[in-house]
Motif scaffolding. Sequence first.
Motif, PDB file in Angstrom:
ATOM      1  N   UNK A   3      29.835  48.881  28.951  1.00 50.89           N
ATOM      2  CA  UNK A   3      30.406  49.303  27.617  1.00 50.89           C
ATOM      3  C   UNK A   3      30.495  47.745  26.798  1.00 50.89           C
ATOM      4  N   UNK A   4      29.836  48.165  25.577  1.00 51.39           N
ATOM      5  CA  UNK A   4      29.383  47.201  24.851  1.00 51.39           C
ATOM      6  C   UNK A   4      30.134  47.403  23.321  1.00 51.39           C
ATOM      7  N   UNK A   5      31.073  46.784  22.943  1.00 53.66           N
ATOM      8  CA  UNK A   5      31.803  46.905  21.718  1.00 53.66           C
ATOM      9  C   UNK A   5      31.454  45.947  20.739  1.00 53.66           C
ATOM     10  N   UNK A   6      31.509  46.376  19.537  1.00 58.12           N
ATOM     11  CA  UNK A   6      31.607  45.555  18.475  1.00 58.12           C
ATOM     12  C   UNK A   6      32.066  46.005  17.330  1.00 58.12           C
ATOM     13  N   UNK A   7      32.231  45.236  16.267  1.00 55.55           N
ATOM     14  CA  UNK A   7      32.831  45.686  14.853  1.00 55.55           C
ATOM     15  C   UNK A   7      34.011  45.086  14.487  1.00 55.55           C
ATOM     16  N   UNK A   8      34.693  44.314  15.273  1.00 51.63           N
ATOM     17  CA  UNK A   8      35.973  43.660  14.924  1.00 51.63           C
ATOM     18  C   UNK A   8      35.834  42.567  13.988  1.00 51.63           C
ATOM     19  N   UNK A   9      36.817  42.160  13.305  1.00 53.62           N
ATOM     20  CA  UNK A   9      36.771  41.277  12.385  1.00 53.62           C
ATOM     21  C   UNK A   9      38.174  41.124  11.516  1.00 53.62           C
ATOM     22  N   UNK A  10      38.187  40.309  10.573  1.00 52.98           N
ATOM     23  CA  UNK A  10      39.317  40.068   9.443  1.00 52.98           C
ATOM     24  C   UNK A  10      39.171  41.053   8.231  1.00 52.98           C
ATOM     25  N   UNK A  11      40.362  41.505   7.708  1.00 54.22           N
ATOM     26  CA  UNK A  11      40.332  42.554   6.691  1.00 54.22           C
ATOM     27  C   UNK A  11      41.758  42.542   6.150  1.00 54.22           C
ATOM     28  N   UNK A  12      41.687  42.645   4.768  1.00 54.98           N
ATOM     29  CA  UNK A  12      43.003  42.456   4.008  1.00 54.98           C
ATOM     30  C   UNK A  12      43.747  43.993   4.412  1.00 54.98           C
ATOM     31  N   UNK A  13      45.148  43.933   4.190  1.00 53.62           N
ATOM     32  CA  UNK A  13      45.827  45.206   4.513  1.00 53.62           C
ATOM     33  C   UNK A  13      45.338  46.135   3.364  1.00 53.62           C
ATOM     34  N   UNK A  14      45.294  47.448   4.095  1.00 56.30           N
ATOM     35  CA  UNK A  14      44.599  48.440   3.308  1.00 56.30           C
ATOM     36  C   UNK A  14      43.122  48.714   3.241  1.00 56.30           C
ATOM     37  N   UNK A  15      42.482  47.891   3.968  1.00 54.38           N
ATOM     38  CA  UNK A  15      41.031  47.684   4.264  1.00 54.38           C
ATOM     39  C   UNK A  15      40.720  48.679   5.408  1.00 54.38           C
ATOM     40  N   UNK A  16      39.415  48.650   5.735  1.00 61.88           N
ATOM     41  CA  UNK A  16      38.926  49.449   6.676  1.00 61.88           C
ATOM     42  C   UNK A  16      37.875  48.805   7.484  1.00 61.88           C
TER      43      UNK A  16
END
Length: 113
Positions: A3-16
Motif C-alpha cells: 500500500x502506498x499512501x499520499x496526500x498528507x500535509x498542513x491545512x488551516x482549520x476548516x480546510x480540506x
Amino acid sequence: VQLQASGGGSVQPGGSLRLSCVASGRIFSINVMGWFRQFPGKQRDLVASSGNGGSTTYADSVKGRFTIFRDNAKNTVYLQMNSLKPEDTAVYYCGAWGPVWYWGQGTLVTVSS
C-alpha cells in the motif's frame, strides 16, 4: 499486498485534504480497505472503511466531514477530508484486510492556524 499512501500535509482549520492509497500485489485477496489514524501515544483507530460490496463505516468524530471512496480500476482508496479541525491532526494510515491487515506508510495531517 503493498500500500502506498499520499496526500498528507498542513491545512488551516476548516480546510480540506484528500488522501490516496494505491494497492498492489495480491489485491484480489482484499476485502476491506480503510483509513486509520494515530495520535501521539495512542493506538491506531479506525477513521473510515470501505468493503468490497460498497458498505462504508465511519468513526463518529468524522461523520459528515470525511468521505471514503474507492476507484477499483485504479486499485485506489481515497479519504476526502473536509471541515478539518485541529483535533484531526494525526498520522493517517491506509489499511487493507484480506485475510490479515496490511499497512501503508503513515502520512502526517496537520490542522493548525
